[in-house]
Design an enzyme around this catalytic site. Structure first.
Site, PDB file in Angstrom:
ATOM      1  N   ARG A 170      -3.748  10.938   4.567  1.00  0.00           N
ATOM      2  CA  ARG A 170      -2.604  11.825   4.669  1.00  0.00           C
ATOM      3  C   ARG A 170      -1.642  11.705   3.480  1.00  0.00           C
ATOM      4  O   ARG A 170      -1.034  12.693   3.054  1.00  0.00           O
ATOM      5  CB  ARG A 170      -1.867  11.492   5.966  1.00  0.00           C
TER       6      ARG A 170
ATOM      7  N   CYS B 210      -4.111  13.081  13.033  1.00  0.00           N
ATOM      8  CA  CYS B 210      -4.849  11.835  12.856  1.00  0.00           C
ATOM      9  C   CYS B 210      -4.745  11.074  14.165  1.00  0.00           C
ATOM     10  O   CYS B 210      -4.116  11.537  15.112  1.00  0.00           O
ATOM     11  CB  CYS B 210      -4.319  11.034  11.682  1.00  0.00           C
TER      12      CYS B 210
ATOM     13  N   LYS C 237       0.835  -1.207   0.000  1.00  0.00           N
ATOM     14  CA  LYS C 237       0.000   0.000   0.000  1.00  0.00           C
ATOM     15  C   LYS C 237       0.868   1.255   0.000  1.00  0.00           C
ATOM     16  O   LYS C 237       0.668   2.159  -0.817  1.00  0.00           O
ATOM     17  CB  LYS C 237      -0.897   0.000   1.253  1.00  0.00           C
ATOM     18  N   ASN C 238       1.818   1.325   0.910  1.00  0.00           N
ATOM     19  CA  ASN C 238       2.592   2.566   1.055  1.00  0.00           C
ATOM     20  C   ASN C 238       3.495   2.836  -0.148  1.00  0.00           C
ATOM     21  O   ASN C 238       3.779   3.992  -0.454  1.00  0.00           O
ATOM     22  CB  ASN C 238       3.419   2.544   2.348  1.00  0.00           C
TER      23      ASN C 238
ATOM     24  N   ILE D 253       8.212   6.633  16.846  1.00  0.00           N
ATOM     25  CA  ILE D 253       7.894   7.347  15.604  1.00  0.00           C
ATOM     26  C   ILE D 253       6.650   8.229  15.767  1.00  0.00           C
ATOM     27  O   ILE D 253       6.649   9.377  15.359  1.00  0.00           O
ATOM     28  CB  ILE D 253       7.695   6.357  14.423  1.00  0.00           C
TER      29      ILE D 253
ATOM     30  N   ARG E 291       1.524  14.757  13.125  1.00  0.00           N
ATOM     31  CA  ARG E 291       1.961  14.594  11.743  1.00  0.00           C
ATOM     32  C   ARG E 291       2.110  15.905  10.946  1.00  0.00           C
ATOM     33  O   ARG E 291       1.391  16.140   9.969  1.00  0.00           O
ATOM     34  CB  ARG E 291       1.042  13.602  11.020  1.00  0.00           C
ATOM     35  N   PRO E 292       3.064  16.739  11.326  1.00  0.00           N
ATOM     36  CA  PRO E 292       3.299  17.988  10.589  1.00  0.00           C
ATOM     37  C   PRO E 292       3.948  17.733   9.220  1.00  0.00           C
ATOM     38  O   PRO E 292       4.297  16.596   8.894  1.00  0.00           O
ATOM     39  CB  PRO E 292       4.275  18.748  11.491  1.00  0.00           C
ATOM     40  N   MET E 293       4.124  18.833   8.434  1.00  0.00           N
ATOM     41  CA  MET E 293       4.741  18.690   7.096  1.00  0.00           C
ATOM     42  C   MET E 293       5.973  19.564   6.936  1.00  0.00           C
ATOM     43  O   MET E 293       6.412  19.841   5.816  1.00  0.00           O
ATOM     44  CB  MET E 293       3.729  19.043   6.017  1.00  0.00           C
ATOM     45  N   ASP E 294       6.532  20.022   8.071  1.00  0.00           N
ATOM     46  CA  ASP E 294       7.650  20.968   7.995  1.00  0.00           C
ATOM     47  C   ASP E 294       8.838  20.444   7.183  1.00  0.00           C
ATOM     48  O   ASP E 294       9.485  21.190   6.450  1.00  0.00           O
ATOM     49  CB  ASP E 294       8.093  21.360   9.420  1.00  0.00           C
ATOM     50  N   LEU E 295       9.115  19.153   7.275  1.00  0.00           N
ATOM     51  CA  LEU E 295      10.282  18.615   6.561  1.00  0.00           C
ATOM     52  C   LEU E 295      10.062  18.605   5.049  1.00  0.00           C
ATOM     53  O   LEU E 295      10.981  18.859   4.276  1.00  0.00           O
ATOM     54  CB  LEU E 295      10.601  17.200   7.071  1.00  0.00           C
TER      55      LEU E 295
ATOM     56  N   ARG F  40      -8.720   0.072   4.482  1.00  0.00           N
ATOM     57  CA  ARG F  40      -7.735   0.997   3.909  1.00  0.00           C
ATOM     58  C   ARG F  40      -6.428   0.261   3.596  1.00  0.00           C
ATOM     59  O   ARG F  40      -5.697   0.673   2.704  1.00  0.00           O
ATOM     60  CB  ARG F  40      -7.430   2.134   4.892  1.00  0.00           C
TER      61      ARG F  40
ATOM     62  N   ASP G  69       4.619   0.427  12.051  1.00  0.00           N
ATOM     63  CA  ASP G  69       3.377  -0.140  11.509  1.00  0.00           C
ATOM     64  C   ASP G  69       3.157  -1.605  11.907  1.00  0.00           C
ATOM     65  O   ASP G  69       2.131  -2.186  11.553  1.00  0.00           O
ATOM     66  CB  ASP G  69       3.365  -0.016   9.971  1.00  0.00           C
TER      67      ASP G  69
HETATM   68  C1  UD1 Z   1       4.866   6.663   6.290  1.00  0.00           C
HETATM   69  C2  UD1 Z   1       3.872   5.531   6.137  1.00  0.00           C
HETATM   70  C3  UD1 Z   1       3.294   5.126   7.497  1.00  0.00           C
HETATM   71  C4  UD1 Z   1       4.422   4.811   8.468  1.00  0.00           C
HETATM   72  C5  UD1 Z   1       5.427   5.961   8.535  1.00  0.00           C
HETATM   73  C6  UD1 Z   1       6.639   5.640   9.387  1.00  0.00           C
HETATM   74  C7  UD1 Z   1       2.970   5.956   3.930  1.00  0.00           C
HETATM   75  C8  UD1 Z   1       1.802   6.336   3.101  1.00  0.00           C
HETATM   76  N1  UD1 Z   1       2.804   5.957   5.259  1.00  0.00           N
HETATM   77  O1  UD1 Z   1       4.137   7.785   6.796  1.00  0.00           O
HETATM   78  O2  UD1 Z   1       2.468   3.974   7.313  1.00  0.00           O
HETATM   79  O3  UD1 Z   1       3.871   4.598   9.759  1.00  0.00           O
HETATM   80  O4  UD1 Z   1       5.901   6.267   7.197  1.00  0.00           O
HETATM   81  O5  UD1 Z   1       7.263   4.488   8.940  1.00  0.00           O
HETATM   82  O6  UD1 Z   1       4.014   5.612   3.415  1.00  0.00           O
HETATM   83  N2  UD1 Z   1       7.383  14.267  10.681  1.00  0.00           N
HETATM   84  C9  UD1 Z   1       7.617  15.596  10.989  1.00  0.00           C
HETATM   85  N3  UD1 Z   1       7.629  16.518   9.964  1.00  0.00           N
HETATM   86  C10 UD1 Z   1       7.404  16.151   8.669  1.00  0.00           C
HETATM   87  C11 UD1 Z   1       7.175  14.801   8.361  1.00  0.00           C
HETATM   88  C12 UD1 Z   1       7.153  13.877   9.389  1.00  0.00           C
HETATM   89  O7  UD1 Z   1       7.802  15.948  12.149  1.00  0.00           O
HETATM   90  O8  UD1 Z   1       7.443  17.030   7.797  1.00  0.00           O
HETATM   91  C13 UD1 Z   1       7.337  13.279  11.775  1.00  0.00           C
HETATM   92  C14 UD1 Z   1       5.957  12.636  11.906  1.00  0.00           C
HETATM   93  O9  UD1 Z   1       5.105  13.431  12.700  1.00  0.00           O
HETATM   94  C15 UD1 Z   1       6.281  11.326  12.567  1.00  0.00           C
HETATM   95  C16 UD1 Z   1       7.637  10.962  11.958  1.00  0.00           C
HETATM   96  O10 UD1 Z   1       8.177  12.179  11.445  1.00  0.00           O
HETATM   97  O11 UD1 Z   1       6.420  11.469  13.944  1.00  0.00           O
HETATM   98  C17 UD1 Z   1       7.576   9.920  10.863  1.00  0.00           C
HETATM   99  O12 UD1 Z   1       6.791  10.389   9.805  1.00  0.00           O
HETATM  100  P1  UD1 Z   1       7.075   9.982   8.282  1.00  0.00           P
HETATM  101  O13 UD1 Z   1       8.268   9.105   8.189  1.00  0.00           O
HETATM  102  O14 UD1 Z   1       7.034  11.226   7.469  1.00  0.00           O
HETATM  103  O15 UD1 Z   1       5.788   9.110   7.981  1.00  0.00           O
HETATM  104  P2  UD1 Z   1       4.784   9.239   6.771  1.00  0.00           P
HETATM  105  O16 UD1 Z   1       5.533   9.409   5.499  1.00  0.00           O
HETATM  106  O17 UD1 Z   1       3.702  10.182   7.093  1.00  0.00           O
END
Ligand code: UD1
Length: 421
Positions: free
Chosen positions: A94, A118, A22-23, A330, A123-127, A400, A308
Site C-alpha cells: 500500500r 488489505c 521500514k515505514n 485505527i 484503507r481508502p485514500m480520500d484524505l 516485509r 502496529d
Molecule cells: C501508516 C503505516 C502503518 C500504520 C499506520 C497507522 C506506513 C507505510 N504504514 O499507514 O504501518 O499502521 O500508519 O499508524 O507508514 N484513512 C482514511 N483515508 C485516507 C487515509 C487513511 O480513511 O485517505 C484511514 C485508514 O483507513 C485508517 C486510518 O486512517 O483507518 C489510519 O491510516 P493512515 O494513518 O493513513 O495509515 P497509513 O499511512 O496507511
C-alpha cells in the site's frame, strides 16, 4: 514458501540491534522523486517492502543502488521517464501510493493504482486526494487508478485533515515542498516517521516548520537538491523485541532504542510489571519473576499506543494475570491474530473493535497461520513462551517488516528456525 518453527523455552538474554524504520524508509525513498540530484539513505532496513519500493521507483526511471549489504540506498531521479505506478506493484504494498505527491509536484502528473483493501481493513485514500486537490491538483478516479494532474502547477493552501493520517500527511508534505507559496497542514500526523521525512526534506533544501506537531507549515521552493540522510530507528521493531523478554522472562538490551519513540508503550509495560530502562546504548527490558499483570490498551495516533504494536501486546496479555481489554481505534479489522492465538490456548473474545483477553497460565504450541505483518510476529512471540512446538506458516508477511528475525531472536537464546516447505 518458508515456515518458522519455534520451540518455547526459558528466559532470554543478550543484546539485539534495532534496524532503521521500514515505514520511514518507505516514505523517504519516494522523496528522491522530488529532485534531479541524488538522495542517499543510510541505516536502511533490509526488507522485502524496501525491494518493492525500489522496483516501483525503477519502473519510473529512477536509479536505486543497494550498497553495503542493503544498509545504504543510493538513489537518483535525474532521468524519470514514467509517472505510472502500476497495479502489479501497488497491490503488493500500500505504501506505493507515496509516489503520488512527489510525482505530481515534480512532473505535474501521476497515474497511481488504487491499493485496494488489505487484511486489516478498507484503507481508502480520500484524505490524500482532498489534500492534493487543495494544492490545485485535478484528480480523477477511473479503472482502479488515480489520474492526477497539476496543469497550473501546485499552489500552497491550508489543508485540514479530518483524521491525522500518516500517509496523507506524507504525500501532502512532499507535494507542498515544491508548491508555490505557503502550505499549512492542520491535524497533521505527528509520528516520528513524519519528523524523519521533514528532516530529510530540509536537508534537501525544503522549508518546513512544525513537524512533530499537529500544524506543519511549508514554504514552497523552486527546486530541491541532493542529500544524505540516516533513517530513524524502527520504533515498531523496537517495541516488538522489547516484548520478547517481557513474554519469555530474562533481560534484553535493544540497541539504538530510545524511550521517546515508544513512551505510551513503555507506560503499559511498566503497568504490567516489566522493568524498562534507557541505557547509553538503547533500552534494557527485564522481567524477573512471576506473571505479568493485565493492562488495558487503546490504539491511537502517535504519541498514543501504536496500532502496529497491538498484536504483539495481545501476545503478552494472553499469559497475564487477569483480564485485559484491547481497543483498536485505527483499523477496523485488526484482530486476525486472535483466532490464531486461540489455537495456542489463549482465551480471547472479539467484539467489533474490542478484544477481551483472559490471561491463562501458559500457551501451548500449535500450527498457526500468519495473516499480516504484525500478526505474524505476535504469533512468534507467543510461541517463544508456549509449551512445545509452534509452526508459523505463511511467513512472507514477516519478511516485509522484520530483517533476519530468526537470527536476531536466536541470538537471545530463543529456539527458532526457518524451514522451506
Ligand atoms: C501508516 C503505516 C502503518 C500504520 C499506520 C497507522 C506506513 C507505510 N504504514 O499507514 O504501518 O499502521 O500508519 O499508524 O507508514 N484513512 C482514511 N483515508 C485516507 C487515509 C487513511 O480513511 O485517505 C484511514 C485508514 O483507513 C485508517 C486510518 O486512517 O483507518 C489510519 O491510516 P493512515 O494513518 O493513513 O495509515 P497509513 O499511512 O496507511
Amino acid at each position: 514458501m518458508d515456515s518458522i518453527i519455534v520451540r518455547g523455552n526459558g528466559p532470554l538474554s543478550g543484546q539485539i540491534p534495532i534496524a532503521g524504520a521500514k515505514n520511514a524508509c518507505l516514505t523517504l525513498m519516494p522523496a528522491t522523486l522530488l529532485s534531479e540530484e541524488p538522495l542517499t539513505l543510510t541505516n536502511a532496513p533490509r526488507l522485502s517492502d524496501i525491494k518493492t519500493m525500489s522496483e516501483l521507483l525503477a519502473s519510473l526511471g529512477a536509479e536505486v543502488s543497494s550498497l553495503q549489504d542493503g544498509k545504504v540506498l543510493a538513489m537518483s531521479s535525474h532521468d524519470l521517464n514514467s509517472t505510472h505506478a502500476d497495479y502489479d506493484i501497488v497491490r503488493k504494498m500500500r505504501a506505493s501510493n507515496l509516489v503520488l505527491g512527489p510525482l505530481l509536484a515534480r512532473m505535474g502528473q501521476a497515474e497511481v493504482s488504487l491499493p485496494g483493501g488489505c487484511a486489516i481493513g478498507d484503507r481508502p485514500m480520500d484524505l490524500h486526494i482532498h489534500g492534493l486537490e487543495a494544492l490545485g491538483a485535478e484528480i480523477d478516479q477511473r479503472d482502479g487508478y488515480l489520474y492526477a494532474t497539476a496543469p497550473k502547477g501546485l499552489k500552497g493552501a491550508e489543508v485540514n485533515l479530518t483524521f491525522a493520517s500518516v500517509g496523507a500527511t506524507e504525500n501532502i508534505l512532499m507535494a507542498a515542498t515544491l508548491a508555490k507559496g505557503t502550505t499549512i497542514i492542520n491535524n497533521a500526523a505527528r509520528e516520528p516517521e513524519i519528523v524523519d521525512l521533514a528532516t530529510c526534506l530540509r536537508a534537501m533544501g525544503a522549508q518546513i516548520e512544525g513537524d512533530g506537531t499537529s500544524r506543519i507549515e511549508v514554504q514552497g521552493v523552486d527546486r530541491l537538491h541532493g542529500a544524505t540522510h540516516p533513517v530513524v530507528t524502527d520504533r515498531i521493531e523496537l517495541g516488538t523485541y522489547m516484548l520478547a523478554p517481557a513474554i519469555c522472562g530474562g533481560e534484553v538490551e535493544c540497541l539504538g532504542g530510545r524511550i521517546n519513540l515508544v513512551s505510551a508503550f513503555c507506560e503499559k509495560l511498566d503497568a504490567a510489571g516489566i522493568h524498562v530502562e534507557e541505557t547509553a546504548n538503547g533500552i534494557k527490558v527485564a522481567r524477573k519473576n512471576g506473571r505479568v499483570k493485565a493492562v488495558d490498551v487503546v490504539t491511537e495516533p502517535f504519541p498514543g499506543f501504536p496500532t502496529d504494536l497491538q498484536a504483539q501486546m495481545m501476545a503478552l496479555m494472553c499469559t497475564a494475570e487477569g483480564t485485559s481489554v484491547l481497543e483498536e481505534k485505527i483499523f477496523e479489522n485488526r484482530f486476525m491474530h486472535a483466532p490464531e492465538l486461540r489455537r495456542m490456548g489463549a482465551s480471547i473474545e472479539v467484539q467489533g473493535g474490542t478484544a477481551t483477553v483472559h490471561g491463562v497460565e501458559r500457551l501451548k504450541g500449535a500450527p498457526v497461520m500468519a495473516t499480516d505483518l504484525r500478526a505474524s510476529v505476535s504469533l512468534i512471540l507467543a510461541a517463544m513462551a508456549a509449551e512445545g512446538e509452534t509452526v508459523v506458516n505463511r511467513v512472507y508477511h514477516l519478511d516485509r517488516g522484520y530483517e533476519r528475525v530468526e537470527e536476531k531472536l536466536g541470538n537471545l537464546g530463543a529456539h527458532i528456525e526457518r524451514v522451506k516447505v
